[in-house]
Write a protein that holds these residues in place. Structure first.
Motif, PDB file in Angstrom:
ATOM      1  N   PRO A  38      47.141  42.194  47.435  1.00 15.05           N
ATOM      2  CA  PRO A  38      46.599  42.419  48.744  1.00 15.05           C
ATOM      3  C   PRO A  38      46.666  43.887  49.257  1.00 15.05           C
ATOM      4  O   PRO A  38      47.475  44.716  48.586  1.00 15.05           O
TER       5      PRO A  38
ATOM      6  N   GLU B 209      39.438  36.199  44.749  1.00 10.38           N
ATOM      7  CA  GLU B 209      39.754  35.139  45.668  1.00 10.38           C
ATOM      8  C   GLU B 209      38.703  34.331  46.072  1.00 10.38           C
ATOM      9  O   GLU B 209      38.432  33.079  46.225  1.00 10.38           O
TER      10      GLU B 209
ATOM     11  N   GLU C  92      40.043  40.776  45.930  1.00  9.25           N
ATOM     12  CA  GLU C  92      39.361  40.114  46.871  1.00  9.25           C
ATOM     13  C   GLU C  92      38.170  39.376  46.339  1.00  9.25           C
ATOM     14  O   GLU C  92      37.992  37.954  46.729  1.00  9.25           O
TER      15      GLU C  92
ATOM     16  N   ALA D  54      42.919  46.092  44.806  1.00  2.00           N
ATOM     17  CA  ALA D  54      43.114  45.155  45.791  1.00  2.00           C
ATOM     18  C   ALA D  54      41.343  44.766  46.152  1.00  2.00           C
ATOM     19  O   ALA D  54      41.127  43.591  46.197  1.00  2.00           O
TER      20      ALA D  54
ATOM     21  N   ALA E 250      48.584  38.149  43.037  1.00  2.00           N
ATOM     22  CA  ALA E 250      47.767  38.564  44.213  1.00  2.00           C
ATOM     23  C   ALA E 250      47.873  40.048  44.188  1.00  2.00           C
ATOM     24  O   ALA E 250      48.912  40.481  43.736  1.00  2.00           O
TER      25      ALA E 250
END
Length: 120
Positions: free
Chosen positions: A92, A30, A27, A23, A90
């Protein structure tokens, strides 16, 4: 121990599906989507199914990505090119949001509906 062998006639991948290793890696991806688009080919050009590889952000921070098991490239190895599409799933922190969601197509990590990066 390193095992290296030549891979003759490696095909150029039109697209590659990858996952962040964690994760934390997601981040950073992103936030640094544009940087990854611009600099990925200078760091890695040959991939293999299931390969975990680092992408260095500004030469200081490694982000680990893994070629997804669902990726359609099945040859022993394959090449990335300027027009290859990198689709990043993704990852998350919220365990309830495990479905694949793609949130960018460049633009400095801004959220868009395009699920991929275009390697430049």
């Amino acid at each position: 121990e390193v095992d290296a062998s030549p891979c003759a006639d490696a095909p150029v991948a039109a697209g590659v599906m990858v996952q962040p290793n964690s994760a934390d890696d997601w981040e950073v991806v992103e936030l640094q989507a544009s940087y990854i688009e611009e600099h990925l080919l200078s760091q890695v050009a040959v991939l293999t199914p299931g390969m975990v590889f680092p992408v260095w952000i500004h030469g200081q921070m490694p982000v680990k990505l893994r070629v997804d098991v669902r990726d359609e490239n099945r040859s022993e190895c394959f090449l990335l090119a300027r027009d290859s599409e990198l689709m990043i799933e993704a990852k998350p922190r919220d365990k309830g949001a495990d479905r694949p969601v793609s949130v960018f197509g460049g633009g400095g990590g801004q959220r868009t509906s395009d699920p991929s990066l275009r390697i430049r």
